[in-house]
Design an enzyme around this catalytic site. Structure first.
Site, PDB file in Angstrom:
ATOM      1  CB  SER A 145      43.104  26.545  56.165  1.00 30.17           C
ATOM      2  OG  SER A 145      43.824  26.895  55.004  1.00 30.17           O
ATOM      3  CE1 TYR A 158      46.831  28.253  59.828  1.00 29.45           C
ATOM      4  CE2 TYR A 158      46.684  27.661  57.508  1.00 29.45           C
ATOM      5  CZ  TYR A 158      46.129  28.247  58.632  1.00 29.45           C
ATOM      6  OH  TYR A 158      44.873  28.831  58.558  1.00 29.45           O
ATOM      7  CE  LYS A 162      43.817  26.180  60.719  1.00 27.52           C
ATOM      8  NZ  LYS A 162      42.869  26.538  61.792  1.00 27.52           N
TER       9      LYS A 162
HETATM   10  N1  LIG Z   1      42.825  34.664  57.465  1.00 27.48           N
HETATM   11  C1  LIG Z   1      42.708  33.725  56.526  1.00 27.48           C
HETATM   12  O1  LIG Z   1      42.902  33.952  55.323  1.00 27.48           O
HETATM   13  C2  LIG Z   1      42.327  32.322  56.942  1.00 27.48           C
HETATM   14  C3  LIG Z   1      42.120  31.361  55.940  1.00 27.48           C
HETATM   15  C4  LIG Z   1      41.754  30.070  56.301  1.00 27.48           C
HETATM   16  C5  LIG Z   1      41.582  29.749  57.644  1.00 27.48           C
HETATM   17  N2  LIG Z   1      41.796  30.700  58.609  1.00 27.48           N
HETATM   18  C6  LIG Z   1      41.600  30.324  60.001  1.00 27.48           C
HETATM   19  O2  LIG Z   1      40.739  31.253  60.619  1.00 27.48           O
HETATM   20  C7  LIG Z   1      40.986  31.251  62.029  1.00 27.48           C
HETATM   21  C8  LIG Z   1      41.151  32.682  62.533  1.00 27.48           C
HETATM   22  O3  LIG Z   1      42.313  33.219  61.914  1.00 27.48           O
HETATM   23  P1  LIG Z   1      42.528  34.783  61.683  1.00 27.48           P
HETATM   24  O4  LIG Z   1      42.957  34.913  60.279  1.00 27.48           O
HETATM   25  O5  LIG Z   1      41.380  35.557  62.197  1.00 27.48           O
HETATM   26  O6  LIG Z   1      43.840  35.011  62.601  1.00 27.48           O
HETATM   27  P2  LIG Z   1      44.328  36.172  63.566  1.00 27.48           P
HETATM   28  O7  LIG Z   1      43.735  37.480  63.203  1.00 27.48           O
HETATM   29  O8  LIG Z   1      45.798  36.039  63.633  1.00 27.48           O
HETATM   30  O9  LIG Z   1      43.673  35.735  64.968  1.00 27.48           O
HETATM   31  C9  LIG Z   1      44.155  34.605  65.652  1.00 27.48           C
HETATM   32  C10 LIG Z   1      43.506  34.575  67.016  1.00 27.48           C
HETATM   33  O10 LIG Z   1      43.986  33.424  67.730  1.00 27.48           O
HETATM   34  C11 LIG Z   1      44.361  33.828  69.043  1.00 27.48           C
HETATM   35  N3  LIG Z   1      45.416  32.963  69.561  1.00 27.48           N
HETATM   36  C12 LIG Z   1      46.577  32.607  68.926  1.00 27.48           C
HETATM   37  N4  LIG Z   1      47.319  31.847  69.740  1.00 27.48           N
HETATM   38  C13 LIG Z   1      46.611  31.705  70.897  1.00 27.48           C
HETATM   39  C14 LIG Z   1      46.862  31.036  72.124  1.00 27.48           C
HETATM   40  N5  LIG Z   1      48.002  30.351  72.352  1.00 27.48           N
HETATM   41  N6  LIG Z   1      45.928  31.097  73.102  1.00 27.48           N
HETATM   42  C15 LIG Z   1      44.784  31.812  72.911  1.00 27.48           C
HETATM   43  N7  LIG Z   1      44.488  32.445  71.767  1.00 27.48           N
HETATM   44  C16 LIG Z   1      45.409  32.404  70.785  1.00 27.48           C
HETATM   45  C17 LIG Z   1      44.829  35.277  68.883  1.00 27.48           C
HETATM   46  O11 LIG Z   1      44.669  35.988  70.099  1.00 27.48           O
HETATM   47  P3  LIG Z   1      45.830  36.417  71.118  1.00 27.48           P
HETATM   48  O12 LIG Z   1      47.060  36.729  70.303  1.00 27.48           O
HETATM   49  O13 LIG Z   1      45.223  37.572  71.845  1.00 27.48           O
HETATM   50  O14 LIG Z   1      46.005  35.205  72.000  1.00 27.48           O
HETATM   51  C18 LIG Z   1      43.824  35.806  67.860  1.00 27.48           C
HETATM   52  O15 LIG Z   1      42.651  36.239  68.514  1.00 27.48           O
HETATM   53  C19 LIG Z   1      42.220  30.372  62.230  1.00 27.48           C
HETATM   54  O16 LIG Z   1      41.820  29.065  62.615  1.00 27.48           O
HETATM   55  C20 LIG Z   1      42.850  30.336  60.859  1.00 27.48           C
HETATM   56  O17 LIG Z   1      43.647  29.183  60.659  1.00 27.48           O
HETATM   57  C21 LIG Z   1      42.162  31.973  58.292  1.00 27.48           C
END
Ligand SMILES: NC(=O)c1ccc[n+]([C@@H]2O[C@H](COP(=O)([O-])OP(=O)(O)OC[C@H]3O[C@@H](n4cnc5c(N)ncnc54)[C@H](OP(=O)(O)O)[C@@H]3O)[C@@H](O)[C@H]2O)c1
Length: 241
Positions: A145, A158, A162
């Site tokens: 991120s 967070y 990262k």
């Molecule tokens: N969304 C944004 O704006 C943004 C921006 C920059 C970077 N990112 C990065 O993109 C990536 C995906 O994020 P997202 O926005 O798609 O988030 P999200 O929709 O909240 O999805 C997070 C995923 O991680 C899994 N997870 C969380 N804790 C876990 C654990 N202990 N064991 C196994 N799985 C786990 C969750 O599945 P379960 O709950 O089923 O376990 C879910 O599938 C992350 O690395 C995030 O930091 C996102």
């Protein structure tokens, strides 16, 4: 099946929703067999059904908690027995933690963020590195991120996680520099997901891009032809070439 990832075996963490789910579906549409990792098995079941309905190679469910290194090791052993290699590892799962100032954060919440966002990715590297090296073109992609480099109030854990992940992955890329493995970090920018909405509840998400918009960038970095390694890349730069 044809496609940019035809015949590849790809493991995607955080595949139950958000970016990971979109990436898993796109990888499958590009011909990869996807091992979908998250805790919620029912959400993974529906993903696997969607992949089958698309006519893509059947996916595999791994409903594990990534904070449990023993489960990660057991999954790697299963992949070794059944496939003998892993072509693509996507370390995408993450958690944002409580949206509070650093001084207010419960130590156990801070620790959980570090365990999911950093320690679990080291456990994945430890368990799957031999299988990536066994591939003709092992590719590791970890999701970072912009907050790693532009920290923000109420998101200290967070941001710290990262930043640590970026250093971990760059060091890993150096570890594997003499092999065929390539390891990079991908920044998806802001994406309308559960994580974004929980971390920034005051934000207006109308018009914000969804997870499907960034899936092509993951495909590009997963391809055997990819030569970059040890880099932190924005999804837009990867897609625009
Ligand atoms: N969304 C944004 O704006 C943004 C921006 C920059 C970077 N990112 C990065 O993109 C990536 C995906 O994020 P997202 O926005 O798609 O988030 P999200 O929709 O909240 O999805 C997070 C995923 O991680 C899994 N997870 C969380 N804790 C876990 C654990 N202990 N064991 C196994 N799985 C786990 C969750 O599945 P379960 O709950 O089923 O376990 C879910 O599938 C992350 O690395 C995030 O930091 C996102």
């Amino acid at each position: 099946m044809s496609g940019a990832l035809a015949g590849s075996l790809a493991l995607v963490t955080g595949a139950s929703r958000g970016i990971g789910r979109a990436v898993a579906r796109r990888f499958a549409a590009e011909g990869a067999t996807v091992i979908a990792v998250a805790r919620h098995g029912a959400a993974l079941d529906s993903l696997i059904d969607e992949i089958a309905a698309d006519g893509s190679p059947p996916g595999v469910i791994a409903d594990i908690d990534l904070t449990d290194a023993i489960s990660i090791d057991a999954l790697a052993e299963w992949v070794r027995e059944h496939y003998g290699r892993l072509d693509v590892l996507v370390g995408n799962a993450a958690t944002a933690g409580e949206a509070v100032e650093a001084r207010e954060q419960d130590p156990s919440d801070f620790d959980t963020v570090l365990r999911v966002n950093v320690t679990a990715n080291q456990a994945l590297i430890r368990a799957f590195d031999p299988l990536l090296r066994a591939s003709d073109a092992g590719r590791a992609i970890f999701v970072t991120s912009g907050l790693a480099r532009r920290p923000k109030s109420h998101m200290a854990a967070y941001c710290a996680s990262k930043a640590a992940l970026e250093v971990l992955v760059r060091a890993y890329a150096d570890d594997v520099a003499d092999s065929g493995v390539r390891a990079n970090l991908l920044d998806p920018g802001v994406v309308n997901t559960v994580l974004f909405r929980s971390a920034m509840p005051e934000s207006d998400t109308s018009g914000m891009k969804g997870p499907d918009a960034v899936a092509d960038a993951f495909v590009a970095l997963a391809r055997p032809a990819e030569t970059r390694t040890g880099q932190t890349l924005s999804w837009k730069d990867v897609v625009d070439g």
